[in-house]
Design a protein around this motif. Sequence first.
Motif, short mmCIF file in Angstrom:
data_model
loop_
_atom_site.label_atom_id
_atom_site.label_comp_id
_atom_site.label_asym_id
_atom_site.label_seq_id
_atom_site.Cartn_x
_atom_site.Cartn_y
_atom_site.Cartn_z
N ILE A 343 0.83 -1.21 0.00
CA ILE A 343 0.00 0.00 0.00
C ILE A 343 0.87 1.26 0.00
O ILE A 343 0.61 2.22 -0.74
CB ILE A 343 -0.95 -0.01 1.22
CG1 ILE A 343 -1.94 -1.18 1.11
CG2 ILE A 343 -1.70 1.32 1.34
CD1 ILE A 343 -2.78 -1.39 2.34
N TRP A 346 2.52 2.00 -3.30
CA TRP A 346 1.53 2.55 -4.23
C TRP A 346 1.27 4.03 -3.93
O TRP A 346 1.12 4.86 -4.83
CB TRP A 346 0.24 1.75 -4.14
CG TRP A 346 -0.85 2.29 -5.03
CD1 TRP A 346 -0.93 2.19 -6.39
CD2 TRP A 346 -2.00 3.03 -4.61
NE1 TRP A 346 -2.07 2.81 -6.85
CE2 TRP A 346 -2.75 3.35 -5.78
CE3 TRP A 346 -2.47 3.46 -3.38
CZ2 TRP A 346 -3.93 4.06 -5.74
CZ3 TRP A 346 -3.66 4.17 -3.33
CH2 TRP A 346 -4.38 4.47 -4.49
N PRO A 356 0.13 -2.34 -7.76
CA PRO A 356 0.17 -3.06 -6.48
C PRO A 356 0.46 -4.54 -6.63
O PRO A 356 1.18 -5.12 -5.82
CB PRO A 356 -1.23 -2.81 -5.91
CG PRO A 356 -1.64 -1.50 -6.50
CD PRO A 356 -1.07 -1.49 -7.89
#
Length: 624
Positions: A343, A346, A356
């Motif tokens: 996460i 990204w 991802p």
Amino acid sequence: MTPQEHVILQTTAVATGTMPLAAGFVGIIPALSLLTRSQDGVDPINLGWMASVFWSFAVAFFGVFLAAPLRKQVIIKEKLVFPSGTATARLISVLHGIPHVKISEPAYAQSASVRRRGYEPIAAEAYEDSEVDQTVAGSSTELSPSSREAIVKSGWKALGWSFLSSGSLTLFAYFFPFVLSIPIFGTHLATKWLWVFSPSLSYVGQGIIMGFPTTLSMNLGMLVGWGILSPLAKLNGWAPGPVSSMTDGSRGWILWVALAIMTADSLVSLFPMMRGAFTLLFKYPSGWYSLLRPKSGAISEPTSHPFANDVPDDQDDVETSDRLVPSVVVVWGVVGSIALGTIIVWIVFGYKGIQPWATLISFLLGGLFSLLGVRALGETDLNPVSGLGKMSQLVFAVLQPGNVIANIIAGGVAEAGAQQAGDLMQDIKAGHLLGASPRAQFYGQIFGSTLSIFVTATAYSLYTRAYPIPGPNFPTPTAFVWLNLARLLRDGSLPPKSGTFMLFGAAFAVCVSLLKLRAHSGPSDSKLTRYRKWIPSGIAFAIGFLNTPSFSLARLIGGIIEYTYHQHLSRMGRSQSDSIKIIIVASGLVLGEGVVSVVGLILRMVGVGAVSCWGCLPSVCSCP
């Protein structure tokens, strides 16, 4: 402070110091800043302080959680030596005046049927037959208080003088920069071909630590790269720009040959390790599966060990469950670090940078590479993260073709896990030998990694404000290796004639690597085996290409000092404490320049510059 507390403190310090390498602040982060819209179709990516913190957090804990379940397998059951970790334990034992630690024979070395033909294991005899004095834990040779005090006092004195010498030279060179750019081969070779000598005591200390064979390989590479190929490329018009240019100069041209050598050497050396790891994985699945599914609350040993038929289960691990890392912490830590890291990557780089799913695959590759890196490090003291990173880039050239950003980032994520897990396993080995709590070491690693997130991001931000990175003071050649390989995998574009020399370089690396493998797997009494340490290292040879001659020459001096010193100790029959003293001196030399360089950074940021640029030559001196 007890020896156990000492090793936990050292573990925390290593976890803190590993972050700049693991997070790529000397590799992929500068590489991303070198991107150009004309060549790569994207603008340069320069991470600010907050983005650097987020990125570091994404890769800070993955390797730490991976190291915990591997401890039982590679340290307790297989008894891999981890030479640096063992040396650390012995140094701590000397400083505390306790009997030297005992080295167990690696489990694979106890059975000829499982002996590897890849990276050569450094077995216990490598230490027992060395020139330094060896004693066994529990013997009657424990040092007296007066002897212990003398050793500690001598060590601190050596560290202090070496620190002061290196720091003083560094501060003097800040005000008079010509000191670190001496044209010992003449001004023509210095200004046009970058042949200068930098009498950095930190470089000398690094050469002492690296050892004479490695520094000799580096200087052989320097002679070939800078003495033959660089003039050849320049004079034939293959690299028409200034010699120092990484884009159209001969320095950038020979970098491609170095890349071929590094990749070929790494792949040849890794192949036997990969074959061995996959053989164990598929031949003994239950043993490895138990690493992930322990029966108790702490990580336990495999119920079906790969060497169970060859090595008796002697229950070497005497740790109780309250001193081991709980399995639930490891499992959730690995899963959580992967999910959170995906996460965060990204968020930092965006969907166009790397998708991802690609980041998730890079973390999974990092887990596999960690196993390979840890085993190679435990057997040889070499963590082949450079080759592992290149393998990751090759994989992502297929998964996300044409995306230079994704190729660099994914390779960096995969390399980070292998780098951290390997380096931290050395500390776990030292803790095992000295009786430190694995759980306490684990928490020390977590604390050190967390602290390093902010220290590393802050230090990098300050240095980029004071110096251009890459630049004359901090060339970061590894950044160009990452970027050039990503560009090559994208469009296959090479500088003129470099492809031919890359093939020759790769062929040379393959031959040397195969020769080393044969020397390692041959009979111990053969002439080739006896002289195997003098066979050039492909990676060290390529590093001689990547860096200017000033980088290699001072390190060669350190290597010669190390070799001469140990030869002298061997003739005199001196003790282990005398052998360790040169490492203490080398550490002081490196530490002195590192600490005082921070003073130089502060002086530059407040506007205090060099006192005089006298003696500085164009293109080789950092004086403004």
